[in-house]
Design a protein around this motif. Structure first.
Motif: not given
Ligand code: BEZ
Length: 258
Positions: A110, A137, A141-142, A166, A204, A249
């Motif tokens: 990602h 990701g 995701n996030v 990302w 984070w 994921r």
């Molecule tokens: C992830 O592993 O999903 C991730 C890592 C870094 C930034 C955003 C997501």
């Protein structure tokens, strides 16, 4: 795990100590992907985005002969200090030719926005019949964290969208790219994985979202992270004060025809 060359992720740095403090869970959660890869003793495997080598070590322990590559020279050096064959390399410009039985990648793809260039490099790196097994990701995701970052930046008159480093594809998107290059896709699916964090979400943000934080001057980044944390408190923090990241994921297994 990291893999595109660092200068292709503006603002993002990989500090091995910070990564070890705040991101050990990334490798811990990667163990099922090693099972999906099912490495055999003696197989030649490329670990694409090996980071500090925690999962590379697991592949070696199963008897595989593993080369790790990572976009971060610092992370590759930590992996070498574990006795692994790890090299700094750009995942978007791999230059291996039919050298591996499998390419494995956990939580790195990602960071590589040129997905077709990555897939092309993986294809060339594999021998006929070789496997490409990865987790990254995926779409969504996030999403909550990203929305909060963008909203807090917006309040400062900053459009953060261009700083988003990302690539979180849908299964349909990634399958299409794999098949367009000739891979047979054996499985590909999104997995919802709300992930408990070892520390407050500000850590984070500091570890993974530097590209956004760096849109404001250094002295204002603490306030920015605090405001994002505040916005996320109702949805990402429980009554005991534990934070969870809204991870989704994309896990896949593909094969280069023999
Ligand atoms: C992830 O592993 O999903 C991730 C890592 C870094 C930034 C955003 C997501």
């Amino acid at each position: 795990m990291t893999s595109a060359a660092e200068d292709s992720i503006p603002g993002q740095r990989w500090d091995p100590d910070r990564y070890a403090r705040n991101a050990r869970f990334v490798a811990d959660l990667g163990a099922p992907l090693v099972d999906l890869l099912a490495p055999e003793p003696g197989e030649a495997i490329l670990d694409l985005g090996c980071g500090d080598g925690a999962l590379t070590e697991m592949l070696v322990a199963r008897g595989a002969v593993v080369v790790g590559v990572d976009g971060s020279a610092e992370q590759a050096a930590v992996a070498r200090s574990r006795g692994l064959d790890a090299r700094q390399a750009d995942g978007e410009a791999l230059d291996f030719e039919a050298a591996f039985d499998a390419v494995f990648s956990n939580a790195a793809l990602h960071w590589m926005r040129k997905a077709d260039a990555v897939i092309e490099g993986v294809w060339r790196a594999l021998r006929p019949g070789g496997r490409f097994v990865g987790e990254m990701g995926g779409a969504g995701n996030v999403a909550g964290i990203t929305a909060a970052l963008l909203a807090v930046l917006e309040r400062r008159g900053i459009d953060g969208r261009a700083a988003n480093p990302w690539y979180f594809p849908t299964p349909e998107d990634y399958r299409r790219r794999l098949e367009a290059r000739g891979f047979e896709v054996r499985s590909i699916a999104l997995i919802d994985r709300p992930t408990p964090l070892p520390a407050p979400i500000a850590d984070w943000l500091d570890t993974f979202a530097e590209s956004f934080l760096k849109l404001v001057p250094a002295e204002a980044r603490g306030d920015l992270a605090a405001e994002v944390s505040e916005a996320l408190r109702p949805t990402h923090r429980d009554a005991e004060g534990r934070w969870t990241a809204d991870y989704v994921r994309l896990r896949f297994s593909a094969r280069k025809p023999a």
